[in-house]
Design an enzyme around this catalytic site. Structure first.
Site, short mmCIF file in Angstrom:
data_model
loop_
_atom_site.label_atom_id
_atom_site.label_comp_id
_atom_site.label_asym_id
_atom_site.label_seq_id
_atom_site.Cartn_x
_atom_site.Cartn_y
_atom_site.Cartn_z
N VAL A 1 -94.82 -29.34 -17.07
CA VAL A 1 -94.21 -28.03 -16.45
C VAL A 1 -93.41 -27.13 -17.34
CG1 VAL A 1 -92.19 -27.85 -14.74
CG2 VAL A 1 -93.63 -29.94 -14.35
N HIS A 2 -93.79 -26.03 -17.34
CA HIS A 2 -93.13 -25.19 -18.16
C HIS A 2 -93.10 -23.61 -17.63
CE1 HIS A 2 -97.30 -23.54 -19.09
NE2 HIS A 2 -96.69 -22.56 -19.59
#
Ligand code: UD1
Ligand code: UDP
Length: 358
Positions: free
Chosen positions: A202-203
């Site tokens: 996740v980013h």
């Protein structure tokens, strides 16, 4: 011809690896590293593992707001280009480093080549979408990875200089997968068994900078009770701490949070995962190439082929939808990696520069 490659962020190091290898057979290349990513796990590890040529210029821009980061890059890249008098600037993907490189070049009347041109999510709130659209509109060579990308460019009136080359990330994966299988010990190091864990990354700003979205995602991971390996981007680590979610993760017996891993470890983690949860562009494609079902933590994707072919499902940051997909999403049919080329996109790109087109 003297070519200046401008890179700065993790996926760009991976994308440039196969292209640089080919390019240097025919041309002088200088590498300008903006310094957008600088932690060892986000930067050096890729140069070490993928034998990428060392940067000739490290501009050290680092982190900051979009305006600060892009502006500093623009100033510093311009100085280098004026000194080096390059004939062409090569940029990759859709980061602030991409836009800064392209913009610095075009104002100096240096030709711009964009690898991964024509991708669109049709969501202008994504910084990457703005970077893509602007870069494509000032590029002389537009190397499109897919037919969809070519059509997107046509719709915006861009038809000249467009080449369907295939995807350089597919080249990189084919080149490195055997090396990764032989050399990576990541499964042993983390005590994992093939197909008995999920892999998550996740980013994306829409997920990290929004407390509700990040909390929903983490809650879904924890409530799924599946073993989830989660190499966390520094941006995500920062927000997990800021929102007080890090403690929750540390207490959850089913989440293995790690630092970002190198590319070879990442390929092995991806290939052996039961399913992948991600908001990354590159990871969605790699899941498809490796025939691993992908659950995308976004509501749109540029890589529509992966969804059309039934191997990727878009769930956004909705807890219920994420849980549902973890439990019941099953891919249907085959994957068709040829939709991303034949693993020779880098040769095609360089062939266009040399005039040798086969
Ligand atoms: C950038 C790209 C995104 C790409 C991603 C790949 C833009 C607008 N975004 O997002 O398209 O998918 O790279 O990973 O260009 N940080 C560190 N150490 C580092 C790098 C970053 O601690 O080495 C932290 C800093 O707190 C920084 C934050 O991460 O503020 C965000 O970094 P930034 O480069 O601005 O954007 P990414 O989220 O990495
Ligand atoms: N990647 C990696 N280690 C990680 C996470 C990702 O090597 O811990 C690789 C991944 O295999 C892919 C690329 O980084 O090749 C994707 O980059 P990222 O997700 O940072 O950016 P995006 O593709 O979304 O722009």
């Amino acid at each position: 011809m003297k070519i200046a490659t401008v890179v700065g962020a993790r996926p760009q190091f991976i994308k440039m690896a196969p292209v640089s290898r080919e390019l240097r057979k025919y041309f002088d290349e200088i590498v300008i590293h903006t310094g957008q990513h600088y932690d060892y796990e986000m930067n050096r590890i890729f140069f070490e593992q993928l034998s990428i040529p060392e940067p000739d210029y490290y501009l050290g821009v680092g982190s900051g707001s979009h305006g600060y980061q892009t502006g500093e890059m623009l100033k510093r890249i311009e100085e280098v280009l004026m000194k080096e008098k390059s004939d062409l600037v090569l940029v990759y993907g859709d980061t602030n480093s991409t836009l800064a490189g392209a913009l610095a070049a075009v104002k100096l009347h240096i030709k711009v080549a964009h690898v991964e041109a024509g991708l669109r999510s049709f969501d202008r709130k994504m910084p990457e979408e703005v970077n893509r659209v602007l870069t494509d509109h000032i590029s002389d060579y537009l190397f499109a990875p897919t037919e969809t990308a070519v059509k997107n460019l046509q719709k915006e009136g861009i038809t000249e200089g467009v080449y369907l080359t295939g995807d350089v990330m597919y080249d990189a994966l084919l080149y490195n997968i055997e090396i990764a299988r032989k050399n990576s010990n990541i499964l042993e190091e983390l005590g994992l068994k093939p197909k008995e864990y999920l892999l998550a990354t996740v980013h994306r700003a829409e997920n990290t900078d929004n407390r509700e979205n990040l909390e929903n995602i983490i809650d879904a991971f924890i409530e799924s009770k599946e073993l989830i390996v989660f190499p966390a981007h520094p941006r995500t680590q920062k927000y997990l701490k800021a929102y007080g979610l890090m403690e929750k993760i540390e207490k959850a017996p089913n989440i293995v949070l790690t630092q970002p891993v190198g590319y070879l470890d990442m390929l092995v983690l991806e290939e052996n995962a039961k399913k992948i949860l991600t908001d990354s562009g590159g990871v969605q494609k790699e899941a498809y190439f490796l025939k691993v079902p992908c659950i995308t933590l976004r509501t749109r994707t540029e890589w529509v082929e992966t969804v059309e072919d039934g191997w990727n499902v878009l769930v956004g940051a909705d807890k219920g939808s994420i849980l549902n997909a973890i439990r019941s999403f099953e891919p249907r049919g085959e994957t068709y990696s040829y939709r991303f080329g034949d693993g020779k996109a880098s040769e095609k790109i360089v062939g266009i520069f040399t005039g040798r087109r086969d």
